[in-house]
Design an enzyme around this catalytic site. Structure first.
Site, PDB file in Angstrom:
ATOM      1  CG  ASP A  84      -2.077   0.919   1.130  1.00 56.62           C
ATOM      2  OD1 ASP A  84      -2.291   1.472   0.036  1.00 56.62           O
ATOM      3  OD2 ASP A  84      -2.781   1.098   2.132  1.00 56.62           O
ATOM      4  CG  ASN A 116      -7.245  -2.601  -6.585  1.00 53.85           C
ATOM      5  OD1 ASN A 116      -6.288  -3.334  -6.358  1.00 53.85           O
ATOM      6  ND2 ASN A 116      -7.633  -1.667  -5.728  1.00 53.85           N
TER       7      ASN A 116
HETATM    8  C1  FPP Z   1      -1.853   0.176  -3.468  1.00 47.98           C
HETATM    9  O1  FPP Z   1      -1.414   1.508  -3.439  1.00 47.98           O
HETATM   10  C2  FPP Z   1      -1.212  -0.532  -4.575  1.00 47.98           C
HETATM   11  C3  FPP Z   1      -1.866  -1.143  -5.581  1.00 47.98           C
HETATM   12  C4  FPP Z   1      -3.340  -1.187  -5.681  1.00 47.98           C
HETATM   13  C5  FPP Z   1      -1.162  -1.793  -6.703  1.00 47.98           C
HETATM   14  C6  FPP Z   1       0.099  -2.524  -6.380  1.00 47.98           C
HETATM   15  C7  FPP Z   1       0.877  -2.626  -7.638  1.00 47.98           C
HETATM   16  C8  FPP Z   1       2.227  -2.560  -7.740  1.00 47.98           C
HETATM   17  C9  FPP Z   1       3.096  -2.538  -6.574  1.00 47.98           C
HETATM   18  C10 FPP Z   1       2.917  -2.503  -9.061  1.00 47.98           C
HETATM   19  C11 FPP Z   1       2.775  -3.650 -10.004  1.00 47.98           C
HETATM   20  C12 FPP Z   1       2.835  -5.018  -9.407  1.00 47.98           C
HETATM   21  C13 FPP Z   1       3.633  -6.026  -9.843  1.00 47.98           C
HETATM   22  C14 FPP Z   1       3.475  -7.370  -9.226  1.00 47.98           C
HETATM   23  C15 FPP Z   1       4.682  -5.873 -10.850  1.00 47.98           C
HETATM   24  P1  FPP Z   1      -2.477   2.682  -3.645  1.00 47.98           P
HETATM   25  O2  FPP Z   1      -2.528   3.041  -5.066  1.00 47.98           O
HETATM   26  O3  FPP Z   1      -3.796   2.287  -3.060  1.00 47.98           O
HETATM   27  O4  FPP Z   1      -1.790   3.808  -2.777  1.00 47.98           O
HETATM   28  P2  FPP Z   1      -2.505   4.980  -1.989  1.00 47.98           P
HETATM   29  O5  FPP Z   1      -3.368   4.345  -0.913  1.00 47.98           O
HETATM   30  O6  FPP Z   1      -1.361   5.750  -1.399  1.00 47.98           O
HETATM   31  O7  FPP Z   1      -3.299   5.748  -2.992  1.00 47.98           O
END
Ligand code: FPP
Length: 261
Positions: A26, A74
């Protein structure tokens, strides 16, 4: 003295390692906005952190690593962000397949793959096929994954299996836990020992809820893009300090009970 990478690593090597680490990655968006960058840059930095953490867990000898890359919820994000996330997954799979093969990492995907874009699905299928025999570490990437959806799919599979078995008695009998487990996306993987969530939130967000029934939970304020080897080692060090009882008694209490018998 603050623990540095060099002081923590030898300490954790002495103790028992978690058999399965699961991570809710996250904080990509916040990482980007703190730097005045588009959210996409946060996800890009997050993908680099994935690479580092996979390498670190493999070197440390963690048998199974699960990463929450895309949840069943998502899809509610804007189309361009969803697309960008799958593009990053594609880049990761293309770039890292040879490294996975070299390091004998077996790729698994947990989640409903039917909704995953075709290009990603093809790359996933090919990587799974090329790495399925490896036993160095299992990398379980959770995509279009949610625990409730997983349970519904497992129940559906169980009902179908039971009906096709034609065994009337079996059809209506209470399932054993093993039957449920065998029909989860994670079938065959060990239960989660250590569940990590980054970026300060303290919730499980529908991630591996059944598999993490007895997991030790570790929350860190570090945002995912900044998560490093040092953070993994600190989480493992914390895990090693916890006393796990699985509803029973710990060793010290058992000894005390014996003395009083
Ligand atoms: C949450 O942060 C993260 C995600 C929903 C996506 C995770 C994806 C990656 C780490 C990159 C690609 C993955 C791979 C396996 C190559 P958020 O966007 O909810 O963050 P925030 O809460 O700060 O907005």
């Amino acid at each position: 003295m603050a623990n540095s990478k060099d002081t923590v690593y030898p300490l954790i090597k002495e103790g028992k390692l978690p058999r399965h680490i699961a991570i809710i990655m996250d904080g990509n968006g916040r990482w980007a906005s703190e730097r005045g960058l588009p959210r996409m840059e946060g996800h890009r930095a997050g993908a680099n952190a994935v690479d580092k953490v996979v390498t670190c867990c493999r070197k440390t000898g963690i048998p199974t690593l699960s990463l929450f890359a895309f949840s069943t919820e998502n899809w509610k994000r804007p189309d361009n962000e969803v697309k960008a996330l799958f593009d990053l997954l594609n880049i990761y799979l293309k770039k890292k397949l040879n490294t996975m093969i070299k390091n004998e990492i077996c790729l698994r995907i947990s989640g409903d793959t039917s909704r995953i874009p075709e290009k990603s699905r093809k790359l996933i299928d090919s990587a799974i096929q090329k790495t399925s025999s490896f036993t160095g570490m299992t990398l379980n990437i959770c995509i279009n994954y949610g625990s409730r959806d997983e349970l519904l799919c497992a129940i559906e599979k169980i009902i179908k299996n039971r009906i096709s078995s034609g065994d009337i008695k079996k059809i209506s009998s209470k399932p054993e836990w093993r039957e449920i487990e065998e029909n989860l996306y994670t079938s065959g993987l060990p239960d989660v020992d250590l569940l990590i969530r980054t970026a300060g939130e303290q919730r499980l967000s529908n991630f591996l809820l059944l598999q993490a029934a007895y997991a030790e939970l570790y929350f860190t304020a570090t945002g995912w893009p900044d998560f490093s080897d040092q953070d993994i080692y600190l989480a493992i060090m914390e895990f090693q300090k916890r006393i796990r009882k699985f509803g029973g008694l710990n060793e010290k209490n058992k000894t005390m009970e014996k003395i009083h018998e």
